[in-house]
Design an enzyme around this catalytic site. Structure first.
Site, PDB file in Angstrom:
ATOM      1  CB  CYS A   1      43.028  42.851  71.516  1.00 54.28           C
ATOM      2  SG  CYS A   1      43.283  43.745  72.720  1.00 54.28           S
TER       3      CYS A   1
ATOM      4  CB  CYS B   1      49.656  45.064  70.143  1.00 54.20           C
ATOM      5  SG  CYS B   1      48.577  44.849  68.823  1.00 54.20           S
TER       6      CYS B   1
ATOM      7  CG  ASP C   1      52.096  41.391  71.429  1.00 55.74           C
ATOM      8  OD1 ASP C   1      52.054  40.281  70.814  1.00 55.74           O
ATOM      9  OD2 ASP C   1      51.003  41.978  71.615  1.00 55.74           O
TER      10      ASP C   1
ATOM     11  CE1 TYR D   1      53.285  46.274  63.361  1.00 59.03           C
ATOM     12  CE2 TYR D   1      53.393  44.663  61.554  1.00 59.03           C
ATOM     13  CZ  TYR D   1      53.173  45.026  62.806  1.00 59.03           C
ATOM     14  OH  TYR D   1      52.785  44.096  63.684  1.00 59.03           O
TER      15      TYR D   1
ATOM     16  CB  CYS E   1      44.267  53.617  88.182  1.00 61.06           C
ATOM     17  SG  CYS E   1      45.144  55.219  88.250  1.00 61.06           S
TER      18      CYS E   1
ATOM     19  CD  GLU F   1      53.107  48.033  67.455  1.00 59.06           C
ATOM     20  OE1 GLU F   1      51.905  47.849  67.985  1.00 59.06           O
ATOM     21  OE2 GLU F   1      53.509  47.083  66.871  1.00 59.06           O
TER      22      GLU F   1
ATOM     23  CE1 TYR G   1      53.955  44.838  69.597  1.00 57.09           C
ATOM     24  CE2 TYR G   1      55.820  43.594  69.924  1.00 57.09           C
ATOM     25  CZ  TYR G   1      54.708  44.076  69.321  1.00 57.09           C
ATOM     26  OH  TYR G   1      54.485  43.571  68.307  1.00 57.09           O
TER      27      TYR G   1
END
Length: 215
Positions: free
Chosen positions: A197, A51, A129, A82, A206, A94, A134
């Site tokens: 979210c 998202c 999602d 959208y 990382c 997205e 995605y």
């Protein structure tokens, strides 16, 4: 934010789209600059990591980033809406377009945020999602960015494997046309602090520097 189609549509089956560009009327809610401008002297990177509401917030907090915008890229349909992207019939992802000052931050620093902020092993989904829009992706603007992206993927895969995660599914491709998303999506979590979210990283760190030992 749930998609309807999980597989990637073929170009011949993609929606036709339209010739009219999405109107982007406002300025950035945080940086206060115009979203649709040239940004002379700056560099750009596009990333897809689920998202785009939460993904954009991850990058507007990075020192050296001068603007962010959410939109659609990586697919076939020109100037999609959208709803069309969510149908899975445009091929688009997205994405967040990150504009940054290369004298104040680096591609490797942005890639660190990218890898640590989502789970890149989930294919056409991110958490709850689900859909090709995605998918995890890095869309680069230069060969140097490509080399950094490939090298970082290789190194992060080693770290994920050591923690029991599967194969990274992130696509690394040249940037295609960036189509701005509708105004209400731009800096959504600034305008709606309690908004949705769905991003969640793996908890695997990382490194900032990867070297350029690309495969």
């Amino acid at each position: 934010m749930l998609g309807k189609k999980t597989g990637m549509v073929e170009e011949k089956d993609a929606m036709a789209g339209r010739g009219t560009k999405m109107a982007v009327s406002g300025s950035h809610s945080i940086f206060k600059n115009k979203l649709d401008q040239e940004f002379k002297g700056m560099e750009m990177l596009q990333v897809g990591m689920g998202c785009f509401w939460g993904a954009e917030k991850k990058f507007w907090t990075v020192d050296g980033v001068v603007s962010t915008a959410v939109g659609y890229s990586g697919g076939y349909t020109p100037n999609p809406s959208y709803e069309e992207v969510c149908s899975g019939m445009t091929g688009h992802n997205e994405v967040v377009r990150v504009v940054f000052d290369p004298t104040k931050t680096s591609v490797s620093s942005l890639l660190k945020v990218f890898w640590e902020s989502h789970n890149p092993t989930q294919g056409n989904r991110q958490g709850n999602d689900v859909g090709s829009q995605y998918r995890s992706a890095i869309y680069y603007y230069s060969e140097e960015q490509k080399e950094q992206a490939v090298a970082s993927k290789k190194m992060y895969q080693e770290r994920l494997t050591a923690k029991g995660y599967g194969k990274i599914t992130t696509e690394i491709l040249p940037s295609k046309t960036f189509y701005f998303a509708e105004d209400y999506h731009q800096q959504y979590l600034k305008k709606n602090p309690r908004g949705y979210c769905g991003l969640g990283g793996t908890g695997v760190s990382c490194p900032v520097s990867f070297g350029i030992s690309a495969e």
